[in-house]
Design a protein around this motif. Structure first.
Motif, PDB file in Angstrom:
ATOM      1  N   GLU A 145      48.580   2.180 -47.298  1.00 19.92           N
ATOM      2  CA  GLU A 145      49.517   1.156 -46.901  1.00 19.92           C
ATOM      3  C   GLU A 145      50.851   1.532 -47.312  1.00 19.92           C
ATOM      4  O   GLU A 145      51.764   1.035 -47.038  1.00 19.92           O
ATOM      5  N   ASP A 146      51.127   2.499 -48.443  1.00 21.71           N
ATOM      6  CA  ASP A 146      52.347   2.844 -48.878  1.00 21.71           C
ATOM      7  C   ASP A 146      52.973   4.055 -48.081  1.00 21.71           C
ATOM      8  O   ASP A 146      54.094   4.386 -48.187  1.00 21.71           O
ATOM      9  N   ASN A 147      52.206   4.588 -47.369  1.00 23.39           N
ATOM     10  CA  ASN A 147      52.665   5.743 -46.373  1.00 23.39           C
ATOM     11  C   ASN A 147      52.159   5.762 -44.972  1.00 23.39           C
ATOM     12  O   ASN A 147      51.442   6.619 -44.736  1.00 23.39           O
ATOM     13  N   GLN A 150      52.190   8.327 -38.083  1.00 25.76           N
ATOM     14  CA  GLN A 150      51.458   8.290 -36.781  1.00 25.76           C
ATOM     15  C   GLN A 150      49.858   8.719 -37.243  1.00 25.76           C
ATOM     16  O   GLN A 150      49.120   8.155 -36.483  1.00 25.76           O
ATOM     17  N   GLU A 151      49.604   9.813 -37.898  1.00 30.07           N
ATOM     18  CA  GLU A 151      48.299  10.138 -38.251  1.00 30.07           C
ATOM     19  C   GLU A 151      47.233   8.955 -38.673  1.00 30.07           C
ATOM     20  O   GLU A 151      46.386   8.970 -38.425  1.00 30.07           O
ATOM     21  N   SER A 152      47.943   8.179 -39.694  1.00 31.06           N
ATOM     22  CA  SER A 152      46.998   7.045 -40.404  1.00 31.06           C
ATOM     23  C   SER A 152      47.038   6.073 -39.351  1.00 31.06           C
ATOM     24  O   SER A 152      45.853   5.177 -39.217  1.00 31.06           O
ATOM     25  N   LEU A 153      47.828   5.899 -38.135  1.00 31.12           N
ATOM     26  CA  LEU A 153      47.685   4.697 -37.022  1.00 31.12           C
ATOM     27  C   LEU A 153      46.492   5.518 -36.175  1.00 31.12           C
ATOM     28  O   LEU A 153      45.758   4.703 -35.585  1.00 31.12           O
ATOM     29  N   LYS A 154      46.372   6.777 -36.060  1.00 26.74           N
ATOM     30  CA  LYS A 154      45.637   7.361 -35.128  1.00 26.74           C
ATOM     31  C   LYS A 154      43.922   6.836 -35.901  1.00 26.74           C
ATOM     32  O   LYS A 154      43.199   6.747 -35.091  1.00 26.74           O
ATOM     33  N   ASN A 155      44.027   7.441 -36.986  1.00 25.48           N
ATOM     34  CA  ASN A 155      42.750   7.225 -37.478  1.00 25.48           C
ATOM     35  C   ASN A 155      42.204   5.936 -37.878  1.00 25.48           C
ATOM     36  O   ASN A 155      40.934   5.592 -37.478  1.00 25.48           O
ATOM     37  N   LYS A 174      50.285  -5.646 -40.515  1.00 26.57           N
ATOM     38  CA  LYS A 174      51.231  -4.754 -41.391  1.00 26.57           C
ATOM     39  C   LYS A 174      51.856  -3.663 -40.333  1.00 26.57           C
ATOM     40  O   LYS A 174      52.865  -3.211 -40.498  1.00 26.57           O
ATOM     41  N   ILE A 175      50.837  -3.091 -39.647  1.00 24.65           N
ATOM     42  CA  ILE A 175      51.214  -1.944 -38.876  1.00 24.65           C
ATOM     43  C   ILE A 175      52.214  -2.362 -37.701  1.00 24.65           C
ATOM     44  O   ILE A 175      53.235  -1.956 -37.373  1.00 24.65           O
ATOM     45  N   ILE A 187      53.554   6.336 -30.710  1.00 23.91           N
ATOM     46  CA  ILE A 187      53.621   5.369 -31.825  1.00 23.91           C
ATOM     47  C   ILE A 187      53.297   3.994 -30.994  1.00 23.91           C
ATOM     48  O   ILE A 187      52.221   3.278 -31.342  1.00 23.91           O
ATOM     49  N   GLN A 188      53.842   3.816 -29.911  1.00 23.72           N
ATOM     50  CA  GLN A 188      53.769   2.624 -29.098  1.00 23.72           C
ATOM     51  C   GLN A 188      52.392   2.593 -28.439  1.00 23.72           C
ATOM     52  O   GLN A 188      51.663   1.388 -28.443  1.00 23.72           O
ATOM     53  N   PHE A 189      51.853   3.695 -27.942  1.00 22.78           N
ATOM     54  CA  PHE A 189      50.371   3.999 -27.507  1.00 22.78           C
ATOM     55  C   PHE A 189      49.503   3.404 -28.348  1.00 22.78           C
ATOM     56  O   PHE A 189      48.359   2.851 -28.221  1.00 22.78           O
TER      57      PHE A 189
END
Length: 283
Positions: A145-147, A150-155, A174-175, A187-189
């Motif tokens: 959550e501190d970093n 895009q990759e963390s959003l995908k996961n 939070k996202i 990112i929007q997707f």
């Protein structure tokens, strides 16, 4: 052995010309470059060629040299094929890919197998089958959550069905707070994908207030060609939620119309999944 050289080997063993081997899937000139390893083949075209020639997917992948310099490309192909199978709810294909990876010499294959397990259990509506160890691996991997990136959003979008409702809701908010004003279409997707998942989870938990809040948040993400599919799904979900509060036929009609549209654009299995969601929450 690379994808191109292995395709050539299978074709020659079958005694076929390149044109007979590919049918109308890709052009002969393009395919010739694939066998020479001078261009890449998409995951969709590769799987169509294998199916066209009745080649077992698991057998094909087990013969690839994952230690070659094209390992990154091969991993991307595996993930792409897996996502394609997931949206078709093709459990057999996902399992075949998983078995092929397990038998291969690809480095760090445990990560790929973990991803395939999550897709299999999600597509099979049985996320509870993921072991506690695997869930902990996901928690360690997908989210810092501190970093957030895009990759963390995908996961998170791929794995959120394996976590508890409260954690999913907290992370989703939070996202959205961080990325709601992003102009990056990727990112929007991903943000819309997360919101769609959270709405589905909220409906499952009969938390329609949170589902409504997620709908309102999704409307702040602009509609573009890259987000059109997500907006179609959100329109369906919005009408399903409206029907919960006020059971008018117009809301059901809108849901049915969207299911039909999803089917017409080639998302047949996904449209069936949406229809099941509608049936479960309107009967």
């Amino acid at each position: 052995m690379t994808i191109g050289s292995l395709l050539r080997q299978y074709r020659q063993e079958a005694g076929k010309t390149q044109r007979a081997w590919i049918g109308d899937i890709v052009s002969p000139s393009f395919y010739s470059k694939i066998e020479k390893n001078t261009t890449r083949i998409s995951a969709q075209d590769l799987i169509e060629i294998l199916r066209f020639n009745h080649i077992d997917l698991a057998s094909f992948f087990s013969k690839l040299d994952y230690r070659s310099k094209s390992e990154d490309e091969l991993k991307k192909n595996v993930i792409s094929k897996s996502i394609d199978a997931y949206y078709k709810f093709d459990i057999d294909q996902l399992s075949a890919i998983k078995d092929a990876i397990a038998k291969s010499a690809v480095h760090n294959k445990e990560d790929l197998i973990l991803k395939l397990n999550t897709l299999i259990y999600t597509a099979n509506s049985s996320p509870e089958k993921l072991s506690l160890k695997e869930k902990q691996q996901l928690k360690n991997k997908f989210y810092n959550e501190d970093n957030l990136d895009q990759e963390s959003l995908k996961n998170f979008c791929n794995y959120m069905y394996f976590f508890d409702f409260t954690s999913n809701l907290t992370i989703t908010k939070k996202i959205f707070k961080k990325f709601s004003r992003s102009n990056d279409e990727k990112i929007q997707f991903l943000v819309l994908g997360i919101l769609i998942n959270m709405i589905g989870i909220s409906i499952k938990h009969q938390s329609y207030e949170n589902a409504t809040q997620m709908i309102k948040m999704s409307k702040k993400v602009p509609t573009k060609p890259s987000t059109c599919f997500s907006k179609m799904v959100l329109f369906l979900l919005e009408n399903l939620i409206s029907y919960h509060y006020e059971p008018l036929q117009v809301y059901l009609d809108n849901c049915e119309m969207q299911v039909k549209q999803l089917s017409l654009i080639g998302m047949e299995k996904f449209s069936q999944h949406c229809q099941k969601l509608i049936d479960e929450n309107t009967n």
